[in-house]
Design a protein around this motif. Structure first.
Motif, mmCIF file in Angstrom:
data_model
loop_
_atom_site.group_PDB
_atom_site.id
_atom_site.type_symbol
_atom_site.label_atom_id
_atom_site.label_comp_id
_atom_site.label_asym_id
_atom_site.label_seq_id
_atom_site.Cartn_x
_atom_site.Cartn_y
_atom_site.Cartn_z
ATOM 1 N N TYR A 270 0.855 -1.186 0.000
ATOM 2 C CA TYR A 270 0.000 0.000 0.000
ATOM 3 C C TYR A 270 0.896 1.243 0.000
ATOM 4 O O TYR A 270 1.869 1.280 0.758
ATOM 5 C CB TYR A 270 -0.876 -0.007 1.253
ATOM 6 C CG TYR A 270 -1.764 1.196 1.396
ATOM 7 C CD1 TYR A 270 -3.004 1.237 0.787
ATOM 8 C CD2 TYR A 270 -1.344 2.304 2.132
ATOM 9 C CE1 TYR A 270 -3.817 2.347 0.920
ATOM 10 C CE2 TYR A 270 -2.142 3.420 2.268
ATOM 11 C CZ TYR A 270 -3.379 3.437 1.653
ATOM 12 O OH TYR A 270 -4.176 4.532 1.766
ATOM 13 N N THR A 273 -1.207 -0.220 -5.159
ATOM 14 C CA THR A 273 -2.071 -1.384 -5.302
ATOM 15 C C THR A 273 -3.450 -0.982 -5.782
ATOM 16 O O THR A 273 -3.823 0.197 -5.725
ATOM 17 C CB THR A 273 -2.189 -2.114 -3.946
ATOM 18 O OG1 THR A 273 -2.951 -3.312 -4.105
ATOM 19 C CG2 THR A 273 -2.876 -1.229 -2.911
ATOM 20 N N ALA A 274 -4.209 -1.965 -6.264
ATOM 21 C CA ALA A 274 -5.633 -1.779 -6.562
ATOM 22 C C ALA A 274 -6.457 -2.797 -5.784
ATOM 23 O O ALA A 274 -7.615 -3.055 -6.124
ATOM 24 C CB ALA A 274 -5.877 -1.926 -8.062
ATOM 25 N N THR A 276 -8.591 -3.319 -3.311
ATOM 26 C CA THR A 276 -9.484 -2.518 -2.478
ATOM 27 C C THR A 276 -9.949 -3.252 -1.226
ATOM 28 O O THR A 276 -9.970 -2.685 -0.131
ATOM 29 C CB THR A 276 -10.708 -2.092 -3.304
ATOM 30 O OG1 THR A 276 -10.263 -1.394 -4.465
ATOM 31 C CG2 THR A 276 -11.628 -1.204 -2.497
ATOM 32 N N LEU A 293 -10.065 2.472 -1.546
ATOM 33 C CA LEU A 293 -8.704 2.834 -1.150
ATOM 34 C C LEU A 293 -8.695 4.312 -0.773
ATOM 35 O O LEU A 293 -9.064 5.160 -1.586
ATOM 36 C CB LEU A 293 -7.728 2.578 -2.297
ATOM 37 C CG LEU A 293 -7.540 1.118 -2.724
ATOM 38 C CD1 LEU A 293 -6.673 1.048 -3.979
ATOM 39 C CD2 LEU A 293 -6.920 0.300 -1.601
ATOM 40 N N SER A 303 -5.514 4.147 -7.590
ATOM 41 C CA SER A 303 -5.100 2.749 -7.511
ATOM 42 C C SER A 303 -3.977 2.496 -8.510
ATOM 43 O O SER A 303 -3.766 3.284 -9.437
ATOM 44 C CB SER A 303 -6.287 1.833 -7.816
ATOM 45 O OG SER A 303 -6.861 2.163 -9.084
ATOM 46 N N ASP A 311 -7.744 -1.552 -12.266
ATOM 47 C CA ASP A 311 -7.112 -0.343 -11.748
ATOM 48 C C ASP A 311 -8.181 0.652 -11.298
ATOM 49 O O ASP A 311 -8.414 1.690 -11.923
ATOM 50 C CB ASP A 311 -6.227 0.262 -12.841
ATOM 51 C CG ASP A 311 -5.162 1.198 -12.273
ATOM 52 O OD1 ASP A 311 -5.174 1.418 -11.056
ATOM 53 O OD2 ASP A 311 -4.339 1.694 -13.061
ATOM 54 N N PRO A 313 -10.118 2.175 -7.481
ATOM 55 C CA PRO A 313 -10.005 2.183 -6.020
ATOM 56 C C PRO A 313 -11.260 1.730 -5.284
ATOM 57 O O PRO A 313 -11.222 1.530 -4.068
ATOM 58 C CB PRO A 313 -9.686 3.646 -5.708
ATOM 59 C CG PRO A 313 -10.341 4.402 -6.819
ATOM 60 C CD PRO A 313 -10.195 3.538 -8.040
#
Length: 391
Positions: A270, A273-274, A276, A293, A303, A311, A313
């Motif tokens: 983190y 990242t994606a 969620t 996210l 993301s 991709d 969030p």
């Protein structure tokens, strides 16, 4: 042909999945979305609507899609793996199921044009395809970065007659394409917003879940026919969540079936990242309450995933509910793990899957190693669009 029906375990009243879902929208959209919700509920109870939808899935899309026993992959992993071949659909992904259904609604509502968002381009291609078939203009919003990394699908959309509108907002990816499409929808209420994933305000998750439930219905009947029993586990990639909920919906009430979702893990840390559900927190984002996210102030952050279709969030409110109730387990899969699975499946089975789907393949390889289990992996799209990228 398998009949498409609402599944009581997945369709809910008022767009709520436990504490998630709902419609957190500006007042200008309330009337439009309520009309859409009422129209959807009415039309999907009509035999002529469902008949037209099913016939188009059969004769235009090419359903039912195959359930393929991947013998070489199975031998490599040490478990018996079947692939649900959504990549064999017309346009090359699961997205066409939902697009056909929603554009049938749009035509019956008298909409003047279709607007859509896309990340990997598969939903944009499917929307442009269905719009061409049903003779209605189509605009597709796409983040400028995704326009570059999915150039082949951009060319396909334009060939099909759609207007592709790049957006330079924010991170220039899927989240920003959704924002741009929603902004246009507010200003052009005679348009029909064809949302492609299992996200957004009610009734979109309910509609997308309905139209994609054909995946799970087919897979369930096919595995019973081939094996005489249900699988031990099922796998799908999860970005917004439509292909996954399509497969999962056929098995939600079968508690013996373990459900696994593969998120875009980026580099595995983190905020790069994606993933969620792995790293996010519940909040309201783009019209619905679900995981997202966020930063320390609770604001959505960009993301990061190699897969444009993952991709994003946010996440489906139903996936959030399945996570919290432990009915499904979700795992981050790194970019490199997905790349390795992308190459491996190509070489072992002659199937070049979308990099999005490769995340699900990678997770299955990891969790099924030497388990001697029976599993289904949803191959949600084909990988032509990813071949030219350096991997």
């Amino acid at each position: 042909m398998i009949e498409v029906k609402p599944n009581p375990s997945m369709l809910v009243h008022h767009g709520s999945y436990g504490e998630y879902g709902g419609a957190y929208i500006p007042p200008v959209l309330e009337k439009q979305l309520q009309q859409l919700a009422d129209f959807f509920d009415s039309e999907t109870q009509k035999e002529d609507f469902n008949s037209e939808f099913i016939q188009l899935l059969k004769n235009y899309v090419g359903r039912p899609s195959a359930l393929f026993h991947a013998k070489n992959l199975s031998e490599h992993v040490g478990s018996k793996i079947y692939l649900k071949r959504e990549d064999l659909n017309h346009t090359g992904s699961h997205k066409i199921n939902n697009c056909i259904g929603q554009i049938l609604l749009a035509k019956r509502m008298g909409a003047r044009e279709i607007i859509a968002e896309t990340g990997a381009g598969q939903h944009g291609v499917a929307a442009a395809t269905a719009a061409a078939l049903l003779n209605i203009p189509c605009k597709v919003f796409m983040g400028a970065i995704d326009v570059e990394r999915q150039a082949l699908n951009v060319r396909r959309m334009r060939l099909l007659g759609a207007e592709v509108i790049p957006t330079e907002l924010g991170s220039k990816t899927l989240k920003d394409a959704v924002d741009a499409a929603l902004g246009y929808y507010i200003e052009n209420p005679t348009s029909f917003y064809l949302l492609g994933s299992h996200v957004g305000p009610h009734p979109y998750p309910k509609m997308v879940g309905y139209f994609q439930s054909v995946i799970g219905q087919e897979a369930r009947q096919q595995i019973l026919e081939f094996e005489g029993r249900l699988p031990d586990s099922i796998f799908a990639s999860v970005g917004g969540g439509s292909n996954a909920i399509g497969l999962f919906s056929g098995f939600l009430e079968d508690t013996s079936v373990a459900i696994h979702g593969a998120e875009g893990g980026g580099d595995g840390t983190y905020p790069n990242t994606a993933a969620t559900l792995s790293f996010g927190k519940p909040t309201v984002f783009q019209g619905t309450r679900s995981y997202c996210l966020v930063d320390d102030k609770g604001e959505p952050i960009p993301s990061k995933s190699i897969a444009a279709g993952l991709d994003y969030p946010g996440i489906s409110p139903q996936h959030a509910y399945l996570k919290d109730t432990n009915r499904a387990q979700y795992y981050p899969v790194t970019d490199q793990e997905a790349i390795d699975a992308y190459k491996l499946l190509s070489r072992l089975e002659g199937i070049t899957t979308a990099i999005e789907s490769a995340h699900a393949v990678a997770l299955a390889i990891k969790l099924l190693k030497d388990k001697n289990e029976l599993a289904i992996v949803n191959v949600s799209g084909r990988g032509d669009k990813d071949v030219e990228r350096e991997m």
